[in-house]
Write a protein that holds these residues in place. Structure first.
Motif, PDB file in Angstrom:
ATOM      1  N   PHE A  90      25.621  72.328  11.737  1.00  0.00           N
ATOM      2  CA  PHE A  90      26.278  73.288  10.958  1.00  0.00           C
ATOM      3  C   PHE A  90      26.522  72.932   9.576  1.00  0.00           C
ATOM      4  CE2 PHE A  90      27.950  74.196  15.349  1.00  0.00           C
ATOM      5  CZ  PHE A  90      27.721  75.585  15.319  1.00  0.00           C
ATOM      6  N   PHE A  91      25.340  73.305   8.605  1.00  0.00           N
ATOM      7  CA  PHE A  91      25.395  73.011   7.440  1.00  0.00           C
ATOM      8  C   PHE A  91      26.395  74.115   6.702  1.00  0.00           C
ATOM      9  CE2 PHE A  91      21.853  71.125   8.853  1.00  0.00           C
ATOM     10  CZ  PHE A  91      21.603  69.869   8.151  1.00  0.00           C
ATOM     11  N   ILE A  92      27.576  73.891   6.907  1.00  0.00           N
ATOM     12  CA  ILE A  92      28.684  74.978   6.429  1.00  0.00           C
ATOM     13  C   ILE A  92      29.826  74.358   6.254  1.00  0.00           C
ATOM     14  CG2 ILE A  92      29.825  77.017   7.358  1.00  0.00           C
ATOM     15  CD1 ILE A  92      27.422  77.478   9.634  1.00  0.00           C
ATOM     16  N   ASP A  93      30.701  74.822   5.273  1.00  0.00           N
ATOM     17  CA  ASP A  93      32.105  74.092   5.403  1.00  0.00           C
ATOM     18  C   ASP A  93      32.932  74.361   6.604  1.00  0.00           C
ATOM     19  OD1 ASP A  93      34.823  73.883   4.822  1.00  0.00           O
ATOM     20  OD2 ASP A  93      34.862  75.202   3.097  1.00  0.00           O
ATOM     21  N   LEU A 132      23.366  70.034  32.023  1.00  0.00           N
ATOM     22  CA  LEU A 132      23.267  69.419  30.704  1.00  0.00           C
ATOM     23  C   LEU A 132      23.603  68.232  30.743  1.00  0.00           C
ATOM     24  CD1 LEU A 132      25.686  72.099  28.348  1.00  0.00           C
ATOM     25  CD2 LEU A 132      23.294  71.540  28.192  1.00  0.00           C
ATOM     26  N   LYS A 133      22.846  67.648  29.792  1.00  0.00           N
ATOM     27  CA  LYS A 133      22.836  66.059  29.617  1.00  0.00           C
ATOM     28  C   LYS A 133      23.592  65.445  28.280  1.00  0.00           C
ATOM     29  CE  LYS A 133      18.677  64.920  32.560  1.00  0.00           C
ATOM     30  NZ  LYS A 133      17.560  64.510  32.608  1.00  0.00           N
ATOM     31  N   GLN A 134      23.262  66.479  27.263  1.00  0.00           N
ATOM     32  CA  GLN A 134      23.924  66.060  26.091  1.00  0.00           C
ATOM     33  C   GLN A 134      23.816  67.276  25.259  1.00  0.00           C
ATOM     34  OE1 GLN A 134      23.390  62.344  23.465  1.00  0.00           O
ATOM     35  NE2 GLN A 134      22.224  63.768  22.398  1.00  0.00           N
ATOM     36  N   VAL A 135      25.207  67.362  24.750  1.00  0.00           N
ATOM     37  CA  VAL A 135      25.395  68.522  23.404  1.00  0.00           C
ATOM     38  C   VAL A 135      25.920  67.797  22.158  1.00  0.00           C
ATOM     39  CG1 VAL A 135      26.702  70.471  22.700  1.00  0.00           C
ATOM     40  CG2 VAL A 135      26.133  70.386  25.400  1.00  0.00           C
ATOM     41  N   ALA A 136      25.057  67.865  21.318  1.00  0.00           N
ATOM     42  CA  ALA A 136      25.268  67.206  20.013  1.00  0.00           C
ATOM     43  C   ALA A 136      25.825  68.313  18.985  1.00  0.00           C
ATOM     44  CB  ALA A 136      23.914  66.455  19.471  1.00  0.00           C
ATOM     45  N   ILE A 137      26.759  68.178  18.303  1.00  0.00           N
ATOM     46  CA  ILE A 137      27.213  69.090  17.283  1.00  0.00           C
ATOM     47  C   ILE A 137      27.446  68.352  15.837  1.00  0.00           C
ATOM     48  CG2 ILE A 137      28.945  70.742  16.609  1.00  0.00           C
ATOM     49  CD1 ILE A 137      27.728  71.728  19.037  1.00  0.00           C
ATOM     50  N   GLY A 138      26.693  68.816  14.971  1.00  0.00           N
ATOM     51  CA  GLY A 138      26.724  68.063  13.521  1.00  0.00           C
ATOM     52  C   GLY A 138      27.546  68.846  12.555  1.00  0.00           C
ATOM     53  N   VAL A 139      28.514  68.314  12.029  1.00  0.00           N
ATOM     54  CA  VAL A 139      29.376  68.892  11.071  1.00  0.00           C
ATOM     55  C   VAL A 139      29.703  68.183   9.681  1.00  0.00           C
ATOM     56  CG1 VAL A 139      30.657  70.118  12.843  1.00  0.00           C
ATOM     57  CG2 VAL A 139      31.419  67.785  12.130  1.00  0.00           C
ATOM     58  N   PHE A 140      29.747  68.887   8.925  1.00  0.00           N
ATOM     59  CA  PHE A 140      29.957  68.291   7.411  1.00  0.00           C
ATOM     60  C   PHE A 140      31.429  68.021   7.301  1.00  0.00           C
ATOM     61  CE2 PHE A 140      26.062  69.693   5.172  1.00  0.00           C
ATOM     62  CZ  PHE A 140      25.531  68.563   4.807  1.00  0.00           C
ATOM     63  N   ALA A 141      31.898  67.019   7.896  1.00  0.00           N
ATOM     64  CA  ALA A 141      33.187  66.295   8.009  1.00  0.00           C
ATOM     65  C   ALA A 141      33.186  64.889   8.418  1.00  0.00           C
ATOM     66  CB  ALA A 141      34.321  67.108   8.735  1.00  0.00           C
ATOM     67  N   GLN A 142      33.993  63.840   7.818  1.00  0.00           N
ATOM     68  CA  GLN A 142      34.086  62.680   8.405  1.00  0.00           C
ATOM     69  C   GLN A 142      34.879  62.669   9.561  1.00  0.00           C
ATOM     70  OE1 GLN A 142      35.675  60.463   5.160  1.00  0.00           O
ATOM     71  NE2 GLN A 142      33.985  60.449   3.858  1.00  0.00           N
ATOM     72  N   LEU A 192      26.872  65.292   9.831  1.00  0.00           N
ATOM     73  CA  LEU A 192      25.585  65.492   9.234  1.00  0.00           C
ATOM     74  C   LEU A 192      25.310  64.610   7.993  1.00  0.00           C
ATOM     75  CD1 LEU A 192      25.452  69.315   9.438  1.00  0.00           C
ATOM     76  CD2 LEU A 192      23.985  67.878  10.472  1.00  0.00           C
ATOM     77  N   ALA A 193      26.326  64.230   7.274  1.00  0.00           N
ATOM     78  CA  ALA A 193      26.229  63.547   6.030  1.00  0.00           C
ATOM     79  C   ALA A 193      25.368  62.236   6.406  1.00  0.00           C
ATOM     80  CB  ALA A 193      27.350  63.119   5.121  1.00  0.00           C
ATOM     81  N   ARG A 194      25.183  61.571   7.702  1.00  0.00           N
ATOM     82  CA  ARG A 194      24.715  60.384   7.971  1.00  0.00           C
ATOM     83  C   ARG A 194      23.385  60.912   8.752  1.00  0.00           C
ATOM     84  NH1 ARG A 194      29.380  56.419  10.487  1.00  0.00           N
ATOM     85  NH2 ARG A 194      30.872  56.481   8.686  1.00  0.00           N
ATOM     86  N   ARG A 195      22.541  60.646   7.792  1.00  0.00           N
ATOM     87  CA  ARG A 195      20.916  60.871   8.315  1.00  0.00           C
ATOM     88  C   ARG A 195      20.556  60.154   9.345  1.00  0.00           C
ATOM     89  NH1 ARG A 195      17.859  63.894   4.690  1.00  0.00           N
ATOM     90  NH2 ARG A 195      18.806  64.301   2.543  1.00  0.00           N
ATOM     91  N   HIS A 196      20.948  58.840   9.548  1.00  0.00           N
ATOM     92  CA  HIS A 196      20.210  58.272  10.818  1.00  0.00           C
ATOM     93  C   HIS A 196      20.981  59.089  12.061  1.00  0.00           C
ATOM     94  CE1 HIS A 196      24.165  56.111   9.952  1.00  0.00           C
ATOM     95  NE2 HIS A 196      24.129  55.901  11.361  1.00  0.00           N
ATOM     96  N   GLN A 197      22.413  59.397  11.855  1.00  0.00           N
ATOM     97  CA  GLN A 197      22.830  60.048  12.980  1.00  0.00           C
ATOM     98  C   GLN A 197      22.416  61.276  13.479  1.00  0.00           C
ATOM     99  OE1 GLN A 197      27.361  60.208  13.050  1.00  0.00           O
ATOM    100  NE2 GLN A 197      27.460  58.278  13.284  1.00  0.00           N
ATOM    101  N   ASN A 198      21.747  62.099  12.504  1.00  0.00           N
ATOM    102  CA  ASN A 198      21.209  63.227  12.534  1.00  0.00           C
ATOM    103  C   ASN A 198      19.858  63.075  13.333  1.00  0.00           C
ATOM    104  OD1 ASN A 198      21.343  66.050  12.498  1.00  0.00           O
ATOM    105  ND2 ASN A 198      19.868  66.027  10.585  1.00  0.00           N
ATOM    106  N   HIS A 199      19.239  61.978  12.919  1.00  0.00           N
ATOM    107  CA  HIS A 199      17.889  61.872  13.481  1.00  0.00           C
ATOM    108  C   HIS A 199      17.977  61.428  14.703  1.00  0.00           C
ATOM    109  CE1 HIS A 199      13.744  60.477  13.683  1.00  0.00           C
ATOM    110  NE2 HIS A 199      14.067  59.445  13.885  1.00  0.00           N
TER     111      HIS A 199
END
Length: 306
Positions: free
Chosen positions: A223-226, A246-256, A283-290
């Motif tokens: 989610f590249f969203i506020d 389901l084995k994994q659900v990954a949710i990326g957000v722009f928040a610490q 999401l700000a941590r690229r290595h986590q997103n990858h």
């Protein structure tokens, strides 16, 4: 110095071809005839398994797909920044194919469409290329209606899907509906989303279209969203909890990870969290997103940056 057409004629045993214009989109048929014929002859090599075209304009979908009529071993096709003068079927291409006799159409296994400008993309599934064997499909910033028709054509063969909505929508409209009801063997779903009204509702509708008998294993949503605009995490939790596979659900957000918006995701998606499959990351941590998204489309990723 050897002319480029002559040089291309000497090549053999190629497996991958990547043709990209340097600047604006160039009309394919505006290339000088010797060069165009040399490139098209290149596509006829039986060793070709992957082709990427970027920044080209074609007369029609039929004109483009006809380039690969004699590429039976084509496994992967990537199109980026492709425009079409017309999306109508070209009778001349059909007549030419009939004159040549029956030819086994290529059956690509993985396809990427990024910034493909064609409002009637649905003409392609019935064209000179068999789109019923696609196992991985990435649709980015391209026509959603055509993408929906192509998903229908893929049907049970599709195992992995990555969607980046974009083209055709404005900031005031959410993306057009996409249905996955025909993709009964879907194992992996990745959504890369920008700021649209009620985007969580749109996500819920898409996931709801997946049949509950589907063996869905991995879901990644970026989610590249506020994050303050996102308030329906419980609805996503509910619709995904239908899948026991389901084995994994990954949710990326722009928040610490210490911020309330980050913690709310974990709290509101309690069903998946208690099953031990939920992973919320920054999401700000690229290595986590990858780390979270790598491997979701392995065939596409082996040729392209996802």
């Amino acid at each position: 110095m050897v002319a480029l057409p002559a040089l291309l004629a000497r090549t053999g045993h190629l497996r991958r071809v990547d043709l990209a214009a340097k600047t604006a989109s160039i009309p394919w048929d505006a290339l000088n005839a010797p060069l165009r014929h040399a490139i098209e002859a290149l596509f006829r090599q039986p060793s070709i398994t992957y082709v990427r075209l970027a920044k080209w304009t074609f007369e029609s979908w039929d004109r483009l797909s006809a380039l690969f009529r004699h590429t039976p071993h084509l496994r992967g096709l990537a199109l980026r920044d492709i425009e079409f003068m017309s999306c109508a079927t070209n009778p001349e291409e059909v007549e030419e194919e009939e004159e040549e006799g029956y030819i086994t159409p290529p059956r690509p296994e993985f396809v990427t469409l990024d910034y493909v400008d064609c409002n009637n993309l649905d003409h392609w599934p019935g064209g000179p290329m068999d789109m019923t064997q696609i196992r991985e499909f990435r649709l980015g910033h391209s026509d959603a209606l055509g993408g929906d028709k192509l998903l229908h054509a893929c049907g049970r063969s599709l195992e992995r899907f990555h969607l980046k909505p974009g083209s055709g929508e404005t900031e005031s409209l959410k993306p057009a509906p996409i249905s996955l009801r025909h993709c009964s063997n879907l194992r992996s779903l990745r959504l890369t989303l920008e700021d649209y009204p009620d985007i969580l509702g749109w996500v819920v509708d898409m996931i709801s279209s997946i049949t509950v008998s589907c063996t869905l294993e991995h879901v990644a949503i970026e989610f590249f969203i506020d994050p303050k605009k996102l308030t329906r995490w419980d609805a996503i939790d509910g619709v995904l909890s239908r899948f026991d596979s389901l084995k994994q659900v990954a949710i990326g957000v722009f928040a610490q990870h210490t911020q309330p918006e980050f913690l709310r995701v974990q709290d509101d998606m309690a069903g998946l969290r208690e099953r031990g499959v939920l992973r919320v990351y920054e999401l700000a941590r690229r290595h986590q997103n990858h780390k979270m998204c790598s491997g979701l489309t392995p065939m596409i990723s082996s040729f392209e940056q996802c």
